[in-house]
Design a protein around this motif. Structure first.
Motif, PDB file in Angstrom:
ATOM      1  N   ALA A 178       0.829  -1.205   0.000  1.00 18.94           N
ATOM      2  CA  ALA A 178       0.000   0.000   0.000  1.00 18.94           C
ATOM      3  C   ALA A 178       0.861   1.251   0.000  1.00 18.94           C
ATOM      4  N   ALA A 179       1.961   1.235   0.743  1.00 24.43           N
ATOM      5  CA  ALA A 179       2.843   2.394   0.784  1.00 24.43           C
ATOM      6  C   ALA A 179       3.544   2.600  -0.556  1.00 24.43           C
ATOM      7  N   LEU A 180       3.908   1.516  -1.228  1.00 23.42           N
ATOM      8  CA  LEU A 180       4.497   1.663  -2.565  1.00 23.42           C
ATOM      9  C   LEU A 180       3.468   2.221  -3.540  1.00 23.42           C
ATOM     10  N   THR A 181       2.243   1.750  -3.433  1.00 24.38           N
ATOM     11  CA  THR A 181       1.180   2.252  -4.308  1.00 24.38           C
ATOM     12  C   THR A 181       0.940   3.736  -4.094  1.00 24.38           C
ATOM     13  N   ALA A 182       1.153   4.216  -2.866  1.00 24.67           N
ATOM     14  CA  ALA A 182       0.880   5.610  -2.526  1.00 24.67           C
ATOM     15  C   ALA A 182       1.961   6.572  -2.999  1.00 24.67           C
ATOM     16  N   LEU A 183       3.074   6.076  -3.536  1.00 27.71           N
ATOM     17  CA  LEU A 183       4.117   6.979  -4.028  1.00 27.71           C
ATOM     18  C   LEU A 183       3.555   7.870  -5.121  1.00 27.71           C
ATOM     19  N   ASP A 184       3.919   9.148  -5.084  1.00 25.70           N
ATOM     20  CA  ASP A 184       3.399  10.146  -6.014  1.00 25.70           C
ATOM     21  C   ASP A 184       4.228  10.134  -7.298  1.00 25.70           C
ATOM     22  N   PRO A 185       3.647   9.740  -8.435  1.00 35.58           N
ATOM     23  CA  PRO A 185       4.411   9.705  -9.686  1.00 35.58           C
ATOM     24  C   PRO A 185       4.991  11.066 -10.076  1.00 35.58           C
ATOM     25  N   ALA A 186       4.246  12.140  -9.839  1.00 32.18           N
ATOM     26  CA  ALA A 186       4.734  13.468 -10.218  1.00 32.18           C
ATOM     27  C   ALA A 186       5.948  13.850  -9.380  1.00 32.18           C
ATOM     28  N   LEU A 187       5.889  13.586  -8.084  1.00 33.92           N
ATOM     29  CA  LEU A 187       7.023  13.891  -7.210  1.00 33.92           C
ATOM     30  C   LEU A 187       8.224  13.036  -7.585  1.00 33.92           C
ATOM     31  N   ALA A 188       7.989  11.755  -7.832  1.00 32.99           N
ATOM     32  CA  ALA A 188       9.085  10.875  -8.222  1.00 32.99           C
ATOM     33  C   ALA A 188       9.768  11.392  -9.483  1.00 32.99           C
TER      34      ALA A 188
END
Length: 231
Positions: A178-188
Motif C-alpha cells: 500500500a505504501a508503494l502504491t501511494a508513491l506520487d508519480p509526479a514527485l518521483a
C-alpha cells in the motif's frame, strides 16, 4: 506464483570496469546487489524482471548485449545461450544480465515499462505477472531512487529527496504494498526517481510478504534501494 523478490538499482557503477578508480567507493552498492541476486538465484535460476525504460512497454529475453555505450565493452547476456545480440540494449536489461551472470542464474526475462506508466496500470501489470507465473518463481525489480540528494547530487539538490527515499525504504522494509502504491508519480519524476513505476509493479504482486532485509545507500547523491522479500 511469485514467492521471492529482489529489489535492486541499475546504475552503471555496479560494473567495476565502468568506474575506474571509484571501485572502492561503489563497493557497498555492488556487494548489496550481488548478495540479493545470489539469494534470488538460489531460489529460482530463471528470473522474471521488471524495470523502467522509455522504450517500454516491451519484453527483452535470450539476447546478449554490451556496456560499450557506457565506456567499456563489457559483454553480458540474458541467458546462458543467447540467440542474438541486441545493440543498444537498455541499461536495466544490461544490469539484469550482469547480475544474472554473477549470481549464477540461468536466464532473466526483462519486462520494460515506460517511466510515466500510471500507478493503476503498474499495479495491474504486477498482478498479471504474478498470475502468469508458475509456483515458486522469482522476480527481480530494478529501479533507482532520487538523484537529487545533497551537494553531490547528479541533479539540482532537492530537500524532498531525503523524505521521498526514506518513504521508499520504509515501504520496502515493511513489505508494504500500500505504501508503494501511494508513491506520487509526479514527485518521483521531479526528483529523478525512475524506479517508481517498477516499485509500483511490485505493489501489484499479491502475497503475504515479509522483508528479509533492506538497505538504502546514497553514494554520489543518488538513492539506491536493495531489498529481498519472501512469501
Amino acid at each position: 506464483m511469485i514467492s521471492r523478490v529482489a529489489v535492486v538499482p541499475h546504475p552503471p557503477l555496479l560494473v567495476p570496469e565502468l568506474v575506474g578508480g571509484a571501485v572502492d567507493e561503489t563497493a557497498a552498492v555492488r556487494a548489496a546487489c550481488l548478495a540479493a541476486a545470489r539469494e534470488l538465484a538460489e531460489h529460482d535460476p530463471d528470473w522474471t524482471a521488471v524495470a523502467v525504460d522509455p522504450t517500454g512497454p516491451r519484453t527483452v529475453e535470450n539476447v546478449a548485449g554490451s556496456f560499450r555505450g557506457y565506456g567499456v565493452d563489457v559483454p553480458v547476456s540474458l541467458s546462458r545461450r543467447p540467440s542474438s545480440v541486441e545493440v543498444g540494449l537498455p541499461l536495466p536489461a544490461l544490469v539484469a544480465g550482469w547480475l544474472r551472470e554473477h549470481a549464477g542464474a540461468r536466464s532473466v526475462r526483462v519486462h520494460l515499462v515506460p517511466p510515466d506508466l500510471p500507478t493503476a496500470d503498474c499495479v495491474a501489470f504486477g498482478a498479471r505477472l504474478a498470475a502468469s507465473a508458475s509456483p515458486g518463481r522469482a522476480l527481480l525489480v530494478l529501479g533507482d531512487g532520487s538523484h537529487r540528494h545533497g551537494d553531490a547530487a547528479v541533479g539540482r539538490p532537492d530537500d524532498r529527496a531525503g523524505p521521498f527515499d526514506e518513504a521508499v525504504r520504509a515501504a520496502l522494509a515493511g513489505a508494504d504494498a500500500a505504501a508503494l502504491t501511494a508513491l506520487d508519480p509526479a514527485l518521483a519524476d521531479e526528483l529523478g526517481a525512475r524506479g517508481r513505476a517498477a516499485w509500483q509493479v511490485l505493489a501489484g504482486v499479491p502475497g503475504a510478504w515479509r522483508c528479509a532485509r533492506s538497505e538504502l545507500l546514497v553514494p554520489f547523491g543518488v538513492g539506491y534501494h536493495v531489498a529481498v522479500w519472501e512469501a
